[in-house]
Every structure is written in structure tokens, then in C-alpha cells.
Scaffold this motif. Structure first.
Motif, PDB file in Angstrom:
ATOM      1  N   GLY A  99       0.819  -1.207   0.000  1.00  0.00           N
ATOM      2  CA  GLY A  99       0.000   0.000   0.000  1.00  0.00           C
ATOM      3  C   GLY A  99       0.854   1.260   0.000  1.00  0.00           C
ATOM      4  N   ARG A 100       0.457   2.233  -0.806  1.00  0.00           N
ATOM      5  CA  ARG A 100       1.222   3.474  -0.937  1.00  0.00           C
ATOM      6  C   ARG A 100       0.895   4.433   0.200  1.00  0.00           C
ATOM      7  N   VAL A 101       1.919   5.041   0.761  1.00  0.00           N
ATOM      8  CA  VAL A 101       1.748   6.036   1.818  1.00  0.00           C
ATOM      9  C   VAL A 101       2.511   7.300   1.441  1.00  0.00           C
ATOM     10  N   HIS A 102       2.139   8.423   2.080  1.00  0.00           N
ATOM     11  CA  HIS A 102       2.766   9.707   1.782  1.00  0.00           C
ATOM     12  C   HIS A 102       3.588  10.242   2.948  1.00  0.00           C
ATOM     13  N   THR A 103       3.487   9.609   4.095  1.00  0.00           N
ATOM     14  CA  THR A 103       4.333   9.899   5.248  1.00  0.00           C
ATOM     15  C   THR A 103       4.716   8.559   5.868  1.00  0.00           C
ATOM     16  N   PRO A 104       5.841   8.486   6.585  1.00  0.00           N
ATOM     17  CA  PRO A 104       6.219   7.215   7.207  1.00  0.00           C
ATOM     18  C   PRO A 104       5.197   6.817   8.278  1.00  0.00           C
ATOM     19  N   LEU A 105       4.611   5.630   8.121  1.00  0.00           N
ATOM     20  CA  LEU A 105       3.618   5.156   9.089  1.00  0.00           C
ATOM     21  C   LEU A 105       3.544   3.638   9.048  1.00  0.00           C
ATOM     22  N   VAL A 106       2.762   3.074   9.977  1.00  0.00           N
ATOM     23  CA  VAL A 106       2.597   1.633  10.043  1.00  0.00           C
ATOM     24  C   VAL A 106       1.187   1.320  10.526  1.00  0.00           C
ATOM     25  N   GLY A 107       0.626   0.253   9.970  1.00  0.00           N
ATOM     26  CA  GLY A 107      -0.645  -0.286  10.425  1.00  0.00           C
ATOM     27  C   GLY A 107      -0.569  -1.797  10.369  1.00  0.00           C
ATOM     28  N   VAL A 108      -0.841  -2.462  11.486  1.00  0.00           N
ATOM     29  CA  VAL A 108      -0.684  -3.917  11.574  1.00  0.00           C
ATOM     30  C   VAL A 108      -1.891  -4.517  12.287  1.00  0.00           C
ATOM     31  N   ASP A 109      -2.457  -5.574  11.709  1.00  0.00           N
ATOM     32  CA  ASP A 109      -3.508  -6.355  12.345  1.00  0.00           C
ATOM     33  C   ASP A 109      -2.822  -7.495  13.094  1.00  0.00           C
ATOM     34  N   VAL A 110      -2.901  -7.471  14.429  1.00  0.00           N
ATOM     35  CA  VAL A 110      -2.173  -8.420  15.277  1.00  0.00           C
ATOM     36  C   VAL A 110      -3.166  -9.399  15.901  1.00  0.00           C
ATOM     37  N   GLU A 111      -2.958 -10.687  15.639  1.00  0.00           N
ATOM     38  CA  GLU A 111      -3.767 -11.738  16.255  1.00  0.00           C
ATOM     39  C   GLU A 111      -2.884 -12.519  17.228  1.00  0.00           C
ATOM     40  N   LEU A 112      -3.375 -12.673  18.452  1.00  0.00           N
ATOM     41  CA  LEU A 112      -2.637 -13.350  19.511  1.00  0.00           C
ATOM     42  C   LEU A 112      -3.402 -14.586  19.960  1.00  0.00           C
ATOM     43  N   ASP A 113      -2.711 -15.714  20.032  1.00  0.00           N
ATOM     44  CA  ASP A 113      -3.311 -16.924  20.586  1.00  0.00           C
ATOM     45  C   ASP A 113      -3.360 -16.831  22.106  1.00  0.00           C
ATOM     46  N   ALA A 114      -4.179 -17.673  22.716  1.00  0.00           N
ATOM     47  CA  ALA A 114      -4.212 -17.748  24.172  1.00  0.00           C
ATOM     48  C   ALA A 114      -2.830 -18.126  24.709  1.00  0.00           C
ATOM     49  N   GLY A 115      -2.363 -17.385  25.695  1.00  0.00           N
ATOM     50  CA  GLY A 115      -1.049 -17.630  26.282  1.00  0.00           C
ATOM     51  C   GLY A 115       0.104 -16.965  25.558  1.00  0.00           C
ATOM     52  N   ALA A 116      -0.181 -16.181  24.539  1.00  0.00           N
ATOM     53  CA  ALA A 116       0.884 -15.528  23.770  1.00  0.00           C
ATOM     54  C   ALA A 116       1.629 -14.513  24.626  1.00  0.00           C
ATOM     55  N   ASP A 117       2.922 -14.420  24.386  1.00  0.00           N
ATOM     56  CA  ASP A 117       3.783 -13.434  25.044  1.00  0.00           C
ATOM     57  C   ASP A 117       4.863 -13.088  24.026  1.00  0.00           C
ATOM     58  N   VAL A 118       4.660 -11.991  23.297  1.00  0.00           N
ATOM     59  CA  VAL A 118       5.531 -11.659  22.175  1.00  0.00           C
ATOM     60  C   VAL A 118       6.011 -10.215  22.298  1.00  0.00           C
ATOM     61  N   VAL A 119       7.086  -9.927  21.591  1.00  0.00           N
ATOM     62  CA  VAL A 119       7.639  -8.573  21.533  1.00  0.00           C
ATOM     63  C   VAL A 119       7.725  -8.156  20.073  1.00  0.00           C
ATOM     64  N   LEU A 120       7.095  -7.024  19.746  1.00  0.00           N
ATOM     65  CA  LEU A 120       7.141  -6.496  18.389  1.00  0.00           C
ATOM     66  C   LEU A 120       8.136  -5.342  18.317  1.00  0.00           C
ATOM     67  N   PRO A 121       8.935  -5.272  17.243  1.00  0.00           N
ATOM     68  CA  PRO A 121       9.835  -4.133  17.073  1.00  0.00           C
ATOM     69  C   PRO A 121       9.052  -2.896  16.641  1.00  0.00           C
ATOM     70  N   LEU A 122       9.415  -1.748  17.178  1.00  0.00           N
ATOM     71  CA  LEU A 122       8.773  -0.491  16.815  1.00  0.00           C
ATOM     72  C   LEU A 122       9.812   0.497  16.320  1.00  0.00           C
ATOM     73  N   GLU A 123       9.373   1.446  15.521  1.00  0.00           N
ATOM     74  CA  GLU A 123      10.213   2.547  15.071  1.00  0.00           C
ATOM     75  C   GLU A 123      10.153   3.643  16.135  1.00  0.00           C
ATOM     76  N   PRO A 124      11.251   3.919  16.829  1.00  0.00           N
ATOM     77  CA  PRO A 124      11.185   4.870  17.950  1.00  0.00           C
ATOM     78  C   PRO A 124      10.830   6.296  17.552  1.00  0.00           C
ATOM     79  N   ASP A 125      11.005   6.666  16.278  1.00  0.00           N
ATOM     80  CA  ASP A 125      10.620   8.013  15.834  1.00  0.00           C
ATOM     81  C   ASP A 125       9.111   8.152  15.648  1.00  0.00           C
TER      82      ASP A 125
END
Length: 241
Positions: A99-125
Motif C-alpha cells: 500500500g502506498r503512503v505519503h508519510t512514514p507510518l505503520v498499520g498492523v492487524d495483530v492476532e494473539l493466541d491464548a497464552g501468547a507473550d511476544v515482543v514487536l519491534p517499533l520505530e522509535p521516531d
């Protein structure tokens, strides 16, 4: 941007786009200098329509550009133990949305199973937020469905946990420094600009003005008239007030 979780939407617009949108498919419409569109449930249709429609403000250099519609049925997915993350826009863990964007951004659909414990990387800016869709994920605290949790800026990662199956949207981007006015279906930089856009729309659908927005073919009905402008001035607003 339309993102469906359940149900189907029939999208038509004044560019001639005519597309059925199903869950897992990205519909991305850029209004630019002007576009008209219709979104309807097809007949027959499922009993439930559930999803999110997200608006992204265009920077000043792009907001008067050509209108555009994109459809992407194949989006990148990041998986892990108890995690399935579909990248709608931007990039996550080297998975890049088409998908084309005009400014730096992110959109994510996150599905977690029962008992999930995860770490996602983020852009600190970026500044980030999480919108809970279902379940009760732990994101700096347990969030109920429908909750929007603002995470601020400066994070390089995000820990997500879930005792039961959960789903959320992770949204973020470079802080938008421009002030905007958003009213009905119009976005501008001043109240006068929004008023002019409304007047152009009303003149066009009334047959007395030029075709700035265009006609939607195949839609069974008249274009919606814009409501009257409020009696008070519309003021531009930004990230701070």
C-alpha cells in the motif's frame, strides 16, 4: 483505508473502481483533490459487518494530488509463537505492505493466541497507539475491546500478552506536524477551505457546478447532501492544543 474483519463491502468510486472487499483484503482510497465513493453491503450479505476504517491526513505537498484507489489481496504476514501479524501499511520486521503512503507510518492487524507473550519491534521516531478489536490483550495493562491505548513516542519495542485469544490493530507514524480541519467528509487546513469544498460538492450534485468530485456509476441512489455548516468557525487543530 478499509480493513474488514467480518462481512463484505462493495466499493465503487468516481474513478470507475468497482470491487468487493472481503476480510484480509486492503482497500486504500486516496482522496487527493477530490473523489466520490459508495460503500454498500452486497445483496445477499453476511449478518455481521465488522471492521475498521482509518483516515490518514495527507501532507500539504500531496493533498491536492490525483485521487487513487488501490486493492491488495495479498499482504505480508509476520508469524511467531502465538502471533500472526498482517502488515496493512508500512513495515514491520522487514515485512513491507504494498500500500502506498505519503508519510512514514505503520498499520498492523495483530492476532494473539491464548497464552501468547511476544515482543514487536517499533520505530522509535513514530508515535503509536493500539486499538483492541477482541479479547483482552495486555498492552501496558489489560485492554477491553474497543479501547484505544496511546503509547506515545520513543518506543523501540512493544510487549504483548494475552490470556485468551485476542486481536488488535497497531497504528503508528511520524508525528504529523500540520494542523487540519476535519468536518463531515472533508479535510482541509482552514474552516474556509472546508466551507469551499462543501460548496463545490453541493453545486456539483445539484448540477450547477463543475465536476470536481465526479460521479459514481452503478450506485442505486442520489448522492448524499452535506449537512449545513456549523454556526461557529471551524478551527484548525494539531497534535497539541
Amino acid at each position: 483505508m478499509s480493513w474488514l474483519l467480518e462481512g463484505t463491502v462493495h466499493h465503487r468510486d468516481s474513478l470507475g473502481s468497482d470491487r468487493l472487499i472481503e476480510p484480509g483484503e486492503l482497500a486504500l482510497m486516496t482522496a487527493g483533490r477530490g473523489i466520490a465513493h459508495a460503500e454498500q453491503s452486497p445483496d445477499p450479505h453476511a449478518p455481521v459487518l465488522h471492521g475498521a476504517q482509518l483516515w490518514v491526513a495527507l501532507p500539504d505537498g500531496a493533498r491536492a494530488g490525483d485521487p487513487r484507489f488501490e486493492f491488495h489481496a495479498d499482504l505480508p504476514v509476520v508469524t511467531g509463537r502465538g502471533l500472526r501479524a498482517t502488515v496493512l501499511l508500512g513495515e514491520l520486521a522487514e515485512a513491507v505492505s504494498p500500500g502506498r503512503v505519503h508519510t512514514p507510518l505503520v498499520g498492523v492487524d495483530v492476532e494473539l493466541d491464548a497464552g501468547a507473550d511476544v515482543v514487536l519491534p517499533l520505530e522509535p521516531d513514530f508515535e503509536h497507539a493500539v486499538l483492541t478489536v477482541s479479547g483482552a490483550p495486555d498492552v501496558d495493562g489489560v485492554l477491553e475491546p474497543g479501547s484505544l491505548c496511546y503509547l506515545g513516542c520513543g518506543r523501540s519495542q512493544l510487549r504483548l500478552r494475552a490470556e485468551s485469544g485476542s486481536r488488535l490493530l497497531l497504528l503508528g507514524g511520524v508525528p504529523f506536524g500540520e494542523e487540519i480541519v476535519m468536518w463531515w467528509n472533508f479535510v482541509g487546513r482552514s474552516g474556509d477551505e472546508v466551507r469551499a469544498a462543501r460548496e463545490a460538492w453541493q453545486a456539483e450534485i445539484g448540477g450547477t457546478g463543475p465536476a470536481r468530485y465526479g460521479a459514481v456509476t452503478g450506485y442505486d441512489g442520489a448522492p448524499l447532501a452535506a449537512p449545513a455548516m456549523p454556526p461557529v468557525p471551524l478551527r484548525p487543530r494539531g497534535r497539541t492544543r
